[in-house]
Motif scaffolding. Structure first.
Motif, PDB file in Angstrom:
ATOM      1  N   ILE A 197       9.047  31.146  37.657  1.00 30.21           N
ATOM      2  CA  ILE A 197       8.836  30.394  38.893  1.00 30.21           C
ATOM      3  C   ILE A 197       7.728  29.360  38.697  1.00 30.21           C
ATOM      4  O   ILE A 197       7.828  28.210  39.141  1.00 30.21           O
ATOM      5  N   PHE A 200       9.128  26.479  36.641  1.00 28.15           N
ATOM      6  CA  PHE A 200       9.983  25.607  37.453  1.00 28.15           C
ATOM      7  C   PHE A 200       9.144  24.735  38.385  1.00 28.15           C
ATOM      8  O   PHE A 200       9.467  23.572  38.631  1.00 28.15           O
ATOM      9  N   ALA A 201       8.075  25.317  38.906  1.00 23.74           N
ATOM     10  CA  ALA A 201       7.196  24.554  39.811  1.00 23.74           C
ATOM     11  C   ALA A 201       6.586  23.356  39.093  1.00 23.74           C
ATOM     12  O   ALA A 201       6.434  22.275  39.683  1.00 23.74           O
ATOM     13  N   ASP A 220      14.324  20.902  45.625  1.00 27.92           N
ATOM     14  CA  ASP A 220      14.968  22.167  45.965  1.00 27.92           C
ATOM     15  C   ASP A 220      16.215  22.395  45.113  1.00 27.92           C
ATOM     16  O   ASP A 220      16.460  23.502  44.619  1.00 27.92           O
ATOM     17  N   MET A 223      15.203  23.313  41.564  1.00 27.47           N
ATOM     18  CA  MET A 223      14.738  24.697  41.513  1.00 27.47           C
ATOM     19  C   MET A 223      15.914  25.667  41.460  1.00 27.47           C
ATOM     20  O   MET A 223      15.919  26.620  40.672  1.00 27.47           O
TER      21      MET A 223
END
Length: 248
Positions: A197, A200-201, A220, A223
């Motif tokens: 996570i 990905f951020a 979005d 992600m």
């Protein structure tokens, strides 16, 4: 089956219209009976400025459920109230299985059985279950749950309730426990998920700097795609590793 008293924009009906809708199935229903169900808290109709009751279609469904459970299953109001409260928390209660149960939770998968990007876009299913319900229906015991919380595999919400994700995790842990795996062994799954996570951020952070609806939508979407790809990559790596182990 949440009462519709708070949905101001929803179409409403009067108490007389509510009774008329119920009469074909419940000929003995009366205005006083409906008011009694309100008095004991089973329905909460909205009120006009003149204090007239205005019922929603959700209220109608609740009254129909109460009357059905009384007539066909002879359930006392205490049990019916508990069932309604459970349904408001997202649990299922059916006529043939009146005890509240967590509904079946299924991921959206592609033809290879992998979670799709759309799966990561779905809003969380509205489910709130107690600690006792989680233990009973997921297959874990108190000791396992305590270990899962200790190692960060599951985190309760404020108030001590658990959501749909926590329930799914508990079910998976229960299945893995059958092979001897314990919560402490699964901490690495939580750690790896948090790392992914975070990675990905980093990818989408530049998109978010523009602060436009288009950039937000693109972030979005990115992600979700990365999440689906990471699950597929993990599966392939595990499969490859297992094949090497078998062939070594």
């Amino acid at each position: 089956m949440t009462s519709g008293g708070n949905a101001a924009s929803e179409e409403t009906i009067s108490i007389g219209e509510l009774r008329a809708a119920l009469l074909p199935d419940f000929p003995d229903i009366s205005i006083s009976k409906i008011r009694y169900l309100e008095d004991v808290g089973l329905i909460q109709p909205a009120r006009t400025k003149s204090s007239y009751r205005k019922f929603s279609h959700a209220d109608l469904a609740r009254v129909r459920y109460v009357l059905t459970m009384q007539r066909e299953h002879f359930l006392p109001l205490k049990v019916i109230r508990e069932n309604l409260e459970a349904m408001d928390r997202g649990l299922e209660v059916t006529a043939d299985r009146p005890r509240p149960r967590v509904p079946t939770l299924a991921m959206a998968r592609d033809r290879d059985g992998m979670p799709t990007a759309e799966e990561f876009a779905k809003p969380a299913q509205h489910i709130r279950i107690s600690r006792a319900e989680l233990i009973e229906q997921s297959g874990i015991d108190e000791q396992v749950l305590e270990s899962m919380e200790q190692y960060g595999v599951i985190t309760p919400e404020r108030g001590g309730m658990y959501d749909a994700d926590a329930f799914e995790v508990a079910q998976l842990v229960a299945s893995m426990a059958e092979y001897g795996l314990e919560a402490r062994h699964l901490r690495s799954f939580r750690t790896q998920a948090d790392r992914e996570i975070g990675l990905f951020a980093q990818v989408v952070t530049p998109m978010m700097r523009h602060k436009t609806p288009q950039s937000r939508g693109k972030a979005d979407e990115t992600m979700r795609e990365l999440a689906a790809l990471s699950v597929r990559l993990h599966a392939v790596l595990v499969r490859s590793g297992l094949r090497r182990q078998v062939n070594s």
